[in-house]
Design a protein around this motif. Structure first.
Motif, PDB file in Angstrom:
ATOM      1  N   UNK A 212       7.178 -10.124 -10.952  1.00 38.12           N
ATOM      2  CA  UNK A 212       6.790  -9.776  -9.587  1.00 38.12           C
ATOM      3  C   UNK A 212       5.792  -8.622  -9.588  1.00 38.12           C
ATOM      4  N   UNK A 213       6.081  -7.604 -10.376  1.00 42.00           N
ATOM      5  CA  UNK A 213       5.178  -6.455 -10.447  1.00 42.00           C
ATOM      6  C   UNK A 213       3.812  -6.881 -10.981  1.00 42.00           C
ATOM      7  N   UNK A 214       3.810  -7.734 -11.995  1.00 39.65           N
ATOM      8  CA  UNK A 214       2.536  -8.157 -12.583  1.00 39.65           C
ATOM      9  C   UNK A 214       1.703  -8.974 -11.610  1.00 39.65           C
ATOM     10  N   UNK A 215       2.354  -9.780 -10.771  1.00 32.34           N
ATOM     11  CA  UNK A 215       1.623 -10.542  -9.749  1.00 32.34           C
ATOM     12  C   UNK A 215       0.893  -9.595  -8.800  1.00 32.34           C
ATOM     13  N   UNK A 216       1.577  -8.529  -8.430  1.00 30.31           N
ATOM     14  CA  UNK A 216       0.980  -7.545  -7.528  1.00 30.31           C
ATOM     15  C   UNK A 216      -0.119  -6.750  -8.222  1.00 30.31           C
ATOM     16  N   UNK A 217       0.145  -6.303  -9.430  1.00 32.62           N
ATOM     17  CA  UNK A 217      -0.826  -5.472 -10.137  1.00 32.62           C
ATOM     18  C   UNK A 217      -2.110  -6.238 -10.442  1.00 32.62           C
ATOM     19  N   UNK A 237      18.115   3.246  -6.656  1.00 30.55           N
ATOM     20  CA  UNK A 237      17.527   3.940  -7.805  1.00 30.55           C
ATOM     21  C   UNK A 237      16.499   3.055  -8.502  1.00 30.55           C
ATOM     22  N   UNK A 238      16.826   1.798  -8.652  1.00 29.50           N
ATOM     23  CA  UNK A 238      15.905   0.849  -9.283  1.00 29.50           C
ATOM     24  C   UNK A 238      14.626   0.725  -8.453  1.00 29.50           C
ATOM     25  N   UNK A 239      14.780   0.668  -7.134  1.00 29.20           N
ATOM     26  CA  UNK A 239      13.623   0.550  -6.249  1.00 29.20           C
ATOM     27  C   UNK A 239      12.714   1.769  -6.360  1.00 29.20           C
ATOM     28  N   UNK A 240      13.305   2.939  -6.408  1.00 28.93           N
ATOM     29  CA  UNK A 240      12.523   4.181  -6.517  1.00 28.93           C
ATOM     30  C   UNK A 240      11.746   4.206  -7.829  1.00 28.93           C
ATOM     31  N   UNK A 241      12.352   3.738  -8.910  1.00 31.33           N
ATOM     32  CA  UNK A 241      11.670   3.709 -10.202  1.00 31.33           C
ATOM     33  C   UNK A 241      10.460   2.776 -10.173  1.00 31.33           C
ATOM     34  N   UNK A 242      10.612   1.622  -9.532  1.00 34.38           N
ATOM     35  CA  UNK A 242       9.488   0.679  -9.430  1.00 34.38           C
ATOM     36  C   UNK A 242       8.377   1.283  -8.583  1.00 34.38           C
ATOM     37  N   UNK A 243       8.751   1.925  -7.496  1.00 34.19           N
ATOM     38  CA  UNK A 243       7.771   2.587  -6.632  1.00 34.19           C
ATOM     39  C   UNK A 243       6.984   3.628  -7.415  1.00 34.19           C
ATOM     40  N   UNK A 247       2.934   3.661  -8.140  1.00 35.85           N
ATOM     41  CA  UNK A 247       2.149   4.795  -7.646  1.00 35.85           C
ATOM     42  C   UNK A 247       1.355   5.458  -8.768  1.00 35.85           C
ATOM     43  N   UNK A 248       1.966   5.601  -9.925  1.00 34.40           N
ATOM     44  CA  UNK A 248       1.311   6.277 -11.040  1.00 34.40           C
ATOM     45  C   UNK A 248       0.139   5.468 -11.589  1.00 34.40           C
ATOM     46  N   UNK A 249       0.190   4.174 -11.448  1.00 34.70           N
ATOM     47  CA  UNK A 249      -0.828   3.300 -12.032  1.00 34.70           C
ATOM     48  C   UNK A 249      -1.917   2.872 -11.042  1.00 34.70           C
ATOM     49  N   UNK A 250      -1.615   2.951  -9.739  1.00 38.03           N
ATOM     50  CA  UNK A 250      -2.558   2.395  -8.758  1.00 38.03           C
ATOM     51  C   UNK A 250      -2.716   3.352  -7.576  1.00 38.03           C
ATOM     52  N   UNK A 251      -3.840   4.053  -7.539  1.00 37.45           N
ATOM     53  CA  UNK A 251      -4.053   4.999  -6.449  1.00 37.45           C
ATOM     54  C   UNK A 251      -4.569   4.324  -5.181  1.00 37.45           C
ATOM     55  N   UNK A 252      -4.732   3.001  -5.212  1.00 38.39           N
ATOM     56  CA  UNK A 252      -5.171   2.265  -4.022  1.00 38.39           C
ATOM     57  C   UNK A 252      -4.009   1.572  -3.320  1.00 38.39           C
ATOM     58  N   UNK A 253      -2.779   2.008  -3.650  1.00 32.49           N
ATOM     59  CA  UNK A 253      -1.584   1.407  -3.048  1.00 32.49           C
ATOM     60  C   UNK A 253      -0.760   2.476  -2.343  1.00 32.49           C
ATOM     61  N   UNK A 254      -0.497   2.252  -1.060  1.00 34.20           N
ATOM     62  CA  UNK A 254       0.427   3.079  -0.284  1.00 34.20           C
ATOM     63  C   UNK A 254       1.747   2.327  -0.251  1.00 34.20           C
ATOM     64  N   UNK A 255       2.737   2.823  -0.987  1.00 34.49           N
ATOM     65  CA  UNK A 255       3.971   2.051  -1.175  1.00 34.49           C
ATOM     66  C   UNK A 255       5.190   2.849  -0.759  1.00 34.49           C
ATOM     67  N   UNK A 256       6.174   2.179  -0.208  1.00 33.45           N
ATOM     68  CA  UNK A 256       7.414   2.823   0.200  1.00 33.45           C
ATOM     69  C   UNK A 256       8.608   1.946  -0.176  1.00 33.45           C
TER      70      UNK A 256
END
Length: 281
Positions: A212-217, A237-243, A247-256
């Motif tokens: 799922x993450x790779x599809x988005x990235x 906790x898992x959700x926060x880690x994915x967020x 965030x660290x890899x993509x500065x063009x994403x506003x994610x919550x």
């Protein structure tokens, strides 16, 4: 023309956000035995997952009563000329059609019912955009046009730990190859033409989430500004880690981070994780 924005509880917009943005809400229901609870009113996500663990039977869900919807529209008619009502996908709930029916029972109010064709905070993104436009004086037609634009890039993929919930509730389409002996598979699912359908069959939870993450990235690496959300069923906790990772890899994403509340959680089961987004520019 003064326009109100209305959605339902499966948008999972916190009460303080709804109040600040002047977004109105009608709740769906989750039913434990003989007790019915209005989602986001009588029961929240934390309470729901605790009750599921304690109960012997899984709960059921139901759409808002047409009478409740009619009452809400009549209240709005006292202060507004029009309403844009944004609801969860018509392919998984009768809420959209029920609001269409309710709208025919109310006079002196122009009601535009919008099928988000999705749910959870992605549905909420529509409501937030609509509320901002309404606040700035946009007409219902302008709001609908903007939401149609958003729909062109609105997407979500999610995985569930146990497909039996979706199978039992009849919310999973085209799933015969995934059901039965394959219930231990962690499939990636998505919405197609308002329905939840399988996207890919994956053997482990970790690999399903990575997919799922790779599809988005892959998408965001092409450029543009994106609004996104990680959605979890009692896995904060898992959700926060994915967020944090995104965030660290993509500065063009506003994610919550958001959550699968009682109604959607009933059909997905605890442990589900999703990622949804749309392109802002």
């Amino acid at each position: 023309m003064k326009t109100a924005v209305l959605t339902d509880s499966t948008a999972y917009l916190p009460r303080d956000i709804r109040k600040a943005k002047n977004i109105h809400m009608v709740p769906l229901n989750v039913i434990f035995g003989h007790e019915s609870y209005q989602e986001e009113v009588d029961i929240n996500a934390d309470d729901f997952y605790d009750m599921v663990k304690e109960g012997e039977k899984l709960p059921k869900t139901s759409q808002p009563a047409i009478g409740l919807m009619t009452k809400k529209l009549e209240e709005l008619a006292e202060n507004y000329d029009a309403v844009v009502a944004i609801h969860l996908s018509s392919g998984i709930s009768g809420t959209f059609q029920a609001m269409n029916t309710a709208s025919e029972m109310v006079e002196n109010l122009e009601v535009h019912v919008y099928d988000s064709e999705i749910s959870c905070l992605m549905q909420g993104f529509y409501a937030l955009e609509a509320a901002e436009l309404a606040e700035n004086g946009a007409t219902p037609e302008q709001i609908l046009t903007r939401m149609d634009e958003m729909k062109q890039t609105m997407n979500a993929y999610f995985m569930v730990d146990d497909l039996s919930h979706l199978k039992r509730g009849g919310r999973l389409n085209g799933a015969q190859a995934f059901v039965g002996s394959l219930l231990q598979v962690k499939p990636v699912l998505h919405f197609v033409d308002t329905k939840i359908v399988p996207y890919e069959k994956i053997r482990t939870r970790k690999k399903a989430i990575r997919k799922i993450i790779s599809l988005f990235e892959e998408l965001v690496s092409e450029g543009g500004q994106y609004k996104a959300c990680i959605i979890h069923a009692n896995r904060p906790d898992e959700a926060v880690e994915i967020k944090k990772e995104i965030e660290e890899k993509h500065d063009n994403v506003d994610i919550e981070v958001s959550y699968f509340g009682p109604v959607i959680g009933t059909h997905l089961g605890e442990g589900a994780i999703g990622l949804g987004w749309y392109r802002k520019s």
